[in-house]
Scaffold this motif. Sequence first.
Motif, mmCIF file in Angstrom:
data_model
loop_
_atom_site.group_PDB
_atom_site.id
_atom_site.type_symbol
_atom_site.label_atom_id
_atom_site.label_comp_id
_atom_site.label_asym_id
_atom_site.label_seq_id
_atom_site.Cartn_x
_atom_site.Cartn_y
_atom_site.Cartn_z
ATOM 1 N N ALA A 79 9.467 -2.977 -4.476
ATOM 2 C CA ALA A 79 10.119 -1.863 -5.168
ATOM 3 C C ALA A 79 9.088 -1.030 -5.900
ATOM 4 C CB ALA A 79 11.171 -2.392 -6.148
ATOM 5 N N ASP A 80 9.241 0.287 -5.843
ATOM 6 C CA ASP A 80 8.321 1.187 -6.539
ATOM 7 C C ASP A 80 9.119 2.103 -7.458
ATOM 8 O OD1 ASP A 80 9.185 3.634 -5.140
ATOM 9 O OD2 ASP A 80 8.189 2.774 -3.382
ATOM 10 N N HIS A 81 8.407 2.989 -8.145
ATOM 11 C CA HIS A 81 9.023 3.959 -9.056
ATOM 12 C C HIS A 81 8.692 5.376 -8.597
ATOM 13 C CE1 HIS A 81 9.029 0.261 -11.462
ATOM 14 N NE2 HIS A 81 10.063 0.792 -12.111
ATOM 15 N N SER A 117 6.810 -3.831 -7.846
ATOM 16 C CA SER A 117 7.310 -5.207 -7.953
ATOM 17 C C SER A 117 7.465 -5.825 -6.571
ATOM 18 C CB SER A 117 8.667 -5.230 -8.668
ATOM 19 O OG SER A 117 8.545 -4.675 -9.959
ATOM 20 N N VAL A 118 6.857 -6.986 -6.383
ATOM 21 C CA VAL A 118 6.950 -7.724 -5.130
ATOM 22 C C VAL A 118 7.691 -9.030 -5.430
ATOM 23 C CG1 VAL A 118 5.712 -8.730 -3.193
ATOM 24 C CG2 VAL A 118 4.792 -6.707 -4.352
ATOM 25 N N THR A 119 8.777 -9.271 -4.717
ATOM 26 C CA THR A 119 9.623 -10.431 -4.994
ATOM 27 C C THR A 119 9.906 -11.189 -3.716
ATOM 28 O OG1 THR A 119 10.685 -9.198 -6.796
ATOM 29 C CG2 THR A 119 11.794 -11.210 -6.021
ATOM 30 N N VAL A 120 9.821 -12.533 -3.810
ATOM 31 C CA VAL A 120 10.192 -13.406 -2.697
ATOM 32 C C VAL A 120 11.414 -14.210 -3.144
ATOM 33 C CG1 VAL A 120 9.479 -15.255 -1.148
ATOM 34 C CG2 VAL A 120 7.805 -13.561 -1.929
ATOM 35 N N SER A 121 12.467 -14.212 -2.337
ATOM 36 C CA SER A 121 13.690 -14.942 -2.675
ATOM 37 C C SER A 121 13.787 -16.223 -1.854
ATOM 38 C CB SER A 121 14.926 -14.070 -2.425
ATOM 39 O OG SER A 121 15.129 -13.897 -1.036
ATOM 40 N N GLU A 125 17.425 3.008 -10.941
ATOM 41 C CA GLU A 125 16.560 3.645 -11.926
ATOM 42 C C GLU A 125 15.508 4.538 -11.287
ATOM 43 O OE1 GLU A 125 14.961 -0.431 -10.895
ATOM 44 O OE2 GLU A 125 16.902 0.478 -11.397
ATOM 45 N N GLY A 126 15.548 4.703 -9.975
ATOM 46 C CA GLY A 126 14.602 5.553 -9.266
ATOM 47 C C GLY A 126 13.617 4.749 -8.452
ATOM 48 N N GLY A 127 13.126 5.330 -7.389
ATOM 49 C CA GLY A 127 12.180 4.646 -6.526
ATOM 50 C C GLY A 127 12.861 4.023 -5.320
ATOM 51 N N SER A 128 12.045 3.465 -4.435
ATOM 52 C CA SER A 128 12.534 2.869 -3.197
ATOM 53 C C SER A 128 12.382 1.356 -3.254
ATOM 54 C CB SER A 128 11.761 3.416 -1.997
ATOM 55 O OG SER A 128 11.877 4.826 -1.942
ATOM 56 N N VAL A 129 13.270 0.684 -2.527
ATOM 57 C CA VAL A 129 13.216 -0.764 -2.419
ATOM 58 C C VAL A 129 13.246 -1.130 -0.944
ATOM 59 C CG1 VAL A 129 14.301 -2.958 -3.000
ATOM 60 C CG2 VAL A 129 14.409 -1.040 -4.620
ATOM 61 N N GLU A 173 0.835 -1.204 0.000
ATOM 62 C CA GLU A 173 0.000 0.000 0.000
ATOM 63 C C GLU A 173 0.871 1.256 0.000
ATOM 64 O OE1 GLU A 173 -2.492 -0.365 3.375
ATOM 65 O OE2 GLU A 173 -3.934 -1.730 2.429
ATOM 66 N N ASN A 174 1.934 1.239 0.805
ATOM 67 C CA ASN A 174 2.835 2.392 0.844
ATOM 68 C C ASN A 174 3.484 2.617 -0.512
ATOM 69 O OD1 ASN A 174 4.559 4.347 2.600
ATOM 70 N ND2 ASN A 174 6.081 3.132 1.493
ATOM 71 N N ALA A 175 3.911 1.522 -1.163
ATOM 72 C CA ALA A 175 4.548 1.647 -2.480
ATOM 73 C C ALA A 175 3.570 2.155 -3.526
ATOM 74 C CB ALA A 175 5.129 0.289 -2.897
ATOM 75 N N VAL A 176 2.333 1.658 -3.513
ATOM 76 C CA VAL A 176 1.332 2.100 -4.491
ATOM 77 C C VAL A 176 1.055 3.585 -4.329
ATOM 78 C CG1 VAL A 176 -1.104 1.891 -5.151
ATOM 79 C CG2 VAL A 176 0.274 -0.169 -4.784
ATOM 80 N N HIS A 177 0.998 4.069 -3.102
ATOM 81 C CA HIS A 177 0.714 5.490 -2.873
ATOM 82 C C HIS A 177 1.862 6.383 -3.351
ATOM 83 C CE1 HIS A 177 -3.118 5.211 -0.896
ATOM 84 N NE2 HIS A 177 -2.670 4.349 0.019
ATOM 85 N N HIS A 178 3.084 5.862 -3.382
ATOM 86 C CA HIS A 178 4.228 6.706 -3.728
ATOM 87 C C HIS A 178 4.726 6.518 -5.158
ATOM 88 C CE1 HIS A 178 4.471 7.015 0.701
ATOM 89 N NE2 HIS A 178 5.048 8.172 0.471
ATOM 90 N N THR A 179 4.384 5.403 -5.810
ATOM 91 C CA THR A 179 4.854 5.202 -7.178
ATOM 92 C C THR A 179 4.046 6.066 -8.141
ATOM 93 O OG1 THR A 179 5.550 3.479 -8.713
ATOM 94 C CG2 THR A 179 3.314 3.312 -7.805
ATOM 95 N N ARG A 180 4.632 6.349 -9.295
ATOM 96 C CA ARG A 180 3.937 7.191 -10.279
ATOM 97 C C ARG A 180 2.803 6.411 -10.955
ATOM 98 N NH1 ARG A 180 9.276 7.736 -11.560
ATOM 99 N NH2 ARG A 180 8.945 6.568 -13.522
ATOM 100 N N GLN A 181 1.791 7.119 -11.396
ATOM 101 C CA GLN A 181 0.693 6.471 -12.114
ATOM 102 C C GLN A 181 1.229 5.835 -13.396
ATOM 103 O OE1 GLN A 181 -2.622 9.072 -12.821
ATOM 104 N NE2 GLN A 181 -3.149 9.252 -10.656
#
Length: 458
Positions: A388-390, A376-380, A442-446, A363-371
């Motif tokens: 990760a967002d943009h 991206s949600v990844t499980v290792s 490339e920008g955004g938070s992880v 939810e935090n990533a969706v609110h901050h990423t650009r439209q």
Amino acid sequence: MRFWPRSLQAQLALRLAAVFVVATLLGVWAVVYEGTQAATTLGDDELERRAVQIAHSVTRAPDGSVRLQLSDRLKVLYGSPARTRLLALRKLDGTPIAASDAEFAKEIQLSPVESSERHAFQLDDFGVTSQDYNGLTVRENSAIGPILVSVAAASDAEALAHGLMKAFMVDLAWAIPFFAAGTLAVAVLSVRRGLEPVLAVSEKAAAIGPGTTGARLPIQGLPTELVPLVAAVNGALDRLEQGFALQRQFTANAAHELRTPLAILSAGLEELQNSPEIAKLRDDAERMNRLVAQLLRVARLDSVSIDVNEKVDLCATTREVVEYLTPWAVAQRRSLGFDAPDAPVRVRGNSHAIADAVRNLVENAVHHTRQGTEVSVTVSTAAAISVADHGPGIEDSNRRHIFERFWRGRGVRSPGAGLGLAIVAEIVKAHRGDIQVSNAPEGGSVFVMQFPLAPEGN
């Protein structure tokens, strides 16, 4: 004092050292003083003993004459050619009785008769040997009645006594520093051992935080002087725990009381015709609903400890959250991407709590990423979940604050209230995991949540 240490152990050690140094100096002074006095009086005592022996050697012959019959040892002492010992006897009226040296007898004859029983004197550069003598005249009873016995000894004997005392003092001066250092070391170790319970209590006190308000400091084994202080601290912790409980109860009650009117408000807004004003009201209502939900989660985290003993598949849990939030993200003109291994990634934890953490991050990533961009949600396979967002990213100066409750960056526009990331941090901490944040090239938070893998076979 400006340079006085603040450490209690250092203060006690310094005070013990000061007391020991003073006591040592006083002890050395007493030894030196008594030794000097002993060296000074040693010769006089020895001379007095010799005078008594000589007086007892005076006898009266059958013909009435007075004779001095010395023992062989006394004859050697007072008959030596070196003239280290001198003696002279006379009656109380000054009449000579016997003498080992005529010149000494003459010298003694010139001195007045003392009424006291003991009189010390000195002779400088006396006789043919030009020696210094320390002498003593003693009034003593003999076979012919009271007589005066004058004896003298060369000063070399007293010099020898002073030399022995000096040698003793030198040896003592070498021994005292080592003895003092050893004693001080024992004192410091004793102080440290005595303060070990205090250090143990300090460690327990340092471990008490908002999540462990029920912990109390132990009193067993503490010095009596510290028991009132620890008891007072425990009392303060009791009051703080009560305050935290009241605060959590108030938050939970307020959130519960707000849910019903907010639900009614949201339902009523959905029935109204679309307009810019109505859309804004719906956004405000949605934000309030999200805030209430987060407050309830915070209240649960504070009041109930999370059971982290179940086996959780991170892939399945994260996939469910992503599937649940995808329609909402699409409505926000964003998309969600998910990538996970085919095999399960199992950890020991709580599936509901981990799902809450993932939901808050997404939810935090969706609110901050650009439209028009994707979150991206990844499980290792290493039991890490990354989101990760943009968006604009997070400044380095803000990274240490983003997990604090109700903290929001200056100038940041967000529908949240600063609780989502704080909830995530609490959940990760309860799972003994770790969370890190960085900016993507490339920008955004992880955001990366790392959980400990569950042991195989469990």
